[in-house]
Design a protein around this motif. Sequence first.
Motif, PDB file in Angstrom:
ATOM      1  N   UNK A  16      39.487  43.854  25.897  1.00  0.00           N
ATOM      2  CA  UNK A  16      38.976  42.833  24.980  1.00  0.00           C
ATOM      3  C   UNK A  16      37.491  42.591  25.226  1.00  0.00           C
ATOM      4  N   UNK A  17      37.098  42.542  26.485  1.00  0.00           N
ATOM      5  CA  UNK A  17      35.680  42.338  26.800  1.00  0.00           C
ATOM      6  C   UNK A  17      34.825  43.508  26.300  1.00  0.00           C
ATOM      7  N   UNK A  18      35.341  44.725  26.423  1.00  0.00           N
ATOM      8  CA  UNK A  18      34.615  45.904  25.958  1.00  0.00           C
ATOM      9  C   UNK A  18      34.449  45.885  24.446  1.00  0.00           C
ATOM     10  N   UNK A  19      35.532  45.530  23.744  1.00  0.00           N
ATOM     11  CA  UNK A  19      35.477  45.476  22.283  1.00  0.00           C
ATOM     12  C   UNK A  19      34.472  44.434  21.811  1.00  0.00           C
ATOM     13  N   UNK A  20      34.500  43.275  22.429  1.00  0.00           N
ATOM     14  CA  UNK A  20      33.582  42.208  22.021  1.00  0.00           C
ATOM     15  C   UNK A  20      32.130  42.567  22.360  1.00  0.00           C
ATOM     16  N   UNK A  21      31.940  43.199  23.500  1.00  0.00           N
ATOM     17  CA  UNK A  21      30.584  43.604  23.883  1.00  0.00           C
ATOM     18  C   UNK A  21      30.015  44.626  22.911  1.00  0.00           C
ATOM     19  N   UNK A  22      30.900  45.396  22.280  1.00  0.00           N
ATOM     20  CA  UNK A  22      30.469  46.393  21.299  1.00  0.00           C
ATOM     21  C   UNK A  22      30.277  45.782  19.912  1.00  0.00           C
ATOM     22  N   UNK A  23      30.505  44.475  19.793  1.00  0.00           N
ATOM     23  CA  UNK A  23      30.290  43.793  18.524  1.00  0.00           C
ATOM     24  C   UNK A  23      31.505  43.670  17.644  1.00  0.00           C
ATOM     25  N   UNK A  24      32.676  44.057  18.149  1.00  0.00           N
ATOM     26  CA  UNK A  24      33.901  43.934  17.363  1.00  0.00           C
ATOM     27  C   UNK A  24      34.516  42.552  17.564  1.00  0.00           C
ATOM     28  N   UNK A  25      34.925  41.936  16.481  1.00  0.00           N
ATOM     29  CA  UNK A  25      35.620  40.653  16.551  1.00  0.00           C
ATOM     30  C   UNK A  25      37.055  40.906  16.987  1.00  0.00           C
ATOM     31  N   UNK A  26      37.547  40.140  17.959  1.00  0.00           N
ATOM     32  CA  UNK A  26      38.910  40.331  18.455  1.00  0.00           C
ATOM     33  C   UNK A  26      39.728  39.071  18.270  1.00  0.00           C
ATOM     34  N   UNK A  27      40.972  39.262  17.867  1.00  0.00           N
ATOM     35  CA  UNK A  27      41.887  38.145  17.625  1.00  0.00           C
ATOM     36  C   UNK A  27      43.208  38.432  18.335  1.00  0.00           C
ATOM     37  N   UNK A  28      43.729  37.447  19.061  1.00  0.00           N
ATOM     38  CA  UNK A  28      45.025  37.568  19.733  1.00  0.00           C
ATOM     39  C   UNK A  28      46.087  36.862  18.902  1.00  0.00           C
ATOM     40  N   UNK A  29      47.199  37.545  18.649  1.00  0.00           N
ATOM     41  CA  UNK A  29      48.278  36.978  17.844  1.00  0.00           C
ATOM     42  C   UNK A  29      49.591  37.011  18.611  1.00  0.00           C
TER      43      UNK A  29
END
Length: 238
Positions: A113-126
Amino acid sequence: MTAPHTPHTPYGPRDTELVVLDMAGTTVADGGLVERAFDMAARALGVEPGSPDHEEKLRYVRATMGESKISVFRHLFGDEASARRANTAFEEAYGELVDGGLITPLPGARETIETLRAAGLTTVLTTGFARVTQDAILRALGWQDLASLTLCPADAGRGRPYPDMVLTALLRTGATDSVQRIAVAGDTSYDMLSGRRAGAAVVAGVLTGAHDTAQLEAAGATHVLGSVAGLPALLGVV
């Protein structure tokens, strides 16, 4: 591996802008707490442990991992009042188990999740759990601020296998202009159905939870990964 029924789309994994991740079985290891909490809830409604009725209901719970829990209890107990009693008992029991320290992140989940967000991707947990249970899990893991947004079925209208949580993630974050720039990851066929029905171009199954490769692909997985830790590479952010 890539399933034979990858959707026709001008977008690929590297075009992803929004990532919608399941929790239990995908990013979180709960060590069978769903079954333990169900057992406690069933007892509260007078279902005798070890009885044929108990075993039949438990089989259904196992088969519907990933589905909204209130929907599961509506099927099992018929009337709305009993379903809500069972759901409340389940959520309370699960919360107690979580508070007892019986839940952990799956290896590489936080880093993913940290890698995805650092790359600029919005992340959502469901999740298929109620908000109170989702919040208990987030607190136990120290994940309150890890993702861009967290959603439960009540936030969206309906839980899995409906597409509502995925589409609500898009609407609330405004992360992209196309559902085809969404990636969905989960461990159950219900996660796959939800992602496909929402129009996501990437619907990745992971093998750390309830369902195997055949079940995930039958439900529409475009990719199957050993774990969520493989997601950044699939999306081209590492």
